[in-house]
Design an enzyme around this catalytic site. Structure first.
Site: not given
Length: 329
Positions: A59-60
């Site tokens: 995530y990111s």
């Protein structure tokens, strides 16, 4: 807030798990919140009694873990249950920065712990099935990180039931720590998991923490308005198109209409009915709710107070028909 033990473990978690995919960097996805805005949502979650936070290394590209760690550092670590995941590619120039080999598990967990600012993560989950690594190697590597004190519990995410059964059998036959949770794709418009995976989890005492409880927003508004949303506009031609097509297929639009009808009858929002449906399923411990809004977070927590009758549940479920299995990719 309501609490439950996670699967057959003694660890207590809130009945709502805050999904942290929405926190990190908007450079990764335009709808992702930066740290300051993420902090506002997470702090409100803690105020509401949520103690269960789910993120992933992908995530990111690591920023979600960093933000989660930064925010939770201001609170009592012993009261938090933090989950992350390993499997997806983290470095395009490093073929070993992905998958579930011993090397990938150990080095990517070390990177996750550094970003989280923690010595131990409560739940480490395999994000998907690794077809290139023998399950024996993966389970031995996961057992080792538990024994070293870097991880407390092991979990898995979407896969075929026969694969999960193979992983559980491998752990049991080798005397290794086994998966105690399954994070799978499950909501009132997508119930293929009820055929094999959820009965297997129930039989094995595995906790269920489903992702996408609102079907990427499909269950949060009338289906004819879904295409007008940010996510709806970006569906066509994306990797999420198959999921949304599955939600709408073979009774999905009618289910959406019945969710809307029950929401109006109860004076609540459609999203709250969708979350409440999951909370009424005995095999679900805690739906993972991702949000970029304090208001939507509060709505999810309020869904704990909605009492759906058996006839309500049957009414919501009746139009459902078999659809394509999606979410394992």
């Amino acid at each position: 807030m309501e609490y439950t033990t996670l699967g057959s473990t003694g660890m207590t978690v809130s009945r709502i798990c805050l999904g942290c995919m929405s926190f990190g960097s908007s450079d990764w996805r335009e709808w992702v919140l930066e740290e300051e805005e993420s902090r506002e949502v997470m702090e409100r979650a803690i105020d509401l009694g949520i103690n269960f936070f789910d993120t992933a290394n992908m995530y990111s590209v690591g920023e979600s873990e960093r933000v989660v760690g930064n925010v939770l550092a201001d609170y009592d670590r012993d009261s938090q249950v933090v989950a992350t995941k390993v499997y997806n590619p983290m470095d395009p120039d490093n073929p070993n920065a992905q998958g579930l080999s011993r090397k990938a598990v150990e080095q990517e967990l070390a990177n996750s712990l550094e970003r989280l600012g923690m010595e131990t993560v409560d739940l480490l989950q395999t994000h998907r099935w690794d077809y290139d690594t023998p399950i024996e190697e993966t389970m031995r590597a996961l057992d080792d990180v538990v024994r070293r004190g870097q991880v407390r519990y092991l979990g898995a995410s979407s896969m075929w039931a026969y694969q999960f059964a193979d992983a559980l059998h491998t752990s049991d036959s080798l005397g290794l720590d086994r998966f105690v949770t399954m994070q799978n794709h499950y909501n009132v418009a997508y119930r293929e998991e009820e055929r094999e995976m959820l009965p297997l989890c129930e039989q094995e005492g595995v906790g269920v923490i489903p992702w996408s409880p609102l079907g990427r927003g499909f269950l949060a508004r009338p289906h004819e308005k879904f295409a007008e949303t940010t996510r709806g506009r970006h569906i066509e031609g994306s990797r999420f198109a198959r999921r949304v097509n599955a939600y709408r297929a073979n009774g999905g639009d009618e289910i959406n209409e019945r969710v809307e009808e029950l929401a109006e009858e109860n004076g609540v929002k459609m999203a709250q009915i969708a979350v409440a449906w999951l909370l009424h399923k005995d095999w679900v411990d805690a739906p993972i709710v991702g949000t970029t809004s304090v208001e939507h977070l509060e709505d999810a927590v309020e869904a704990l107070e909605i009492d759906l009758s058996d006839s309500d549940l049957e009414y919501l479920e009746e139009p459902y028909g078999p659809v394509e299995v999606v979410g394992h990719e």
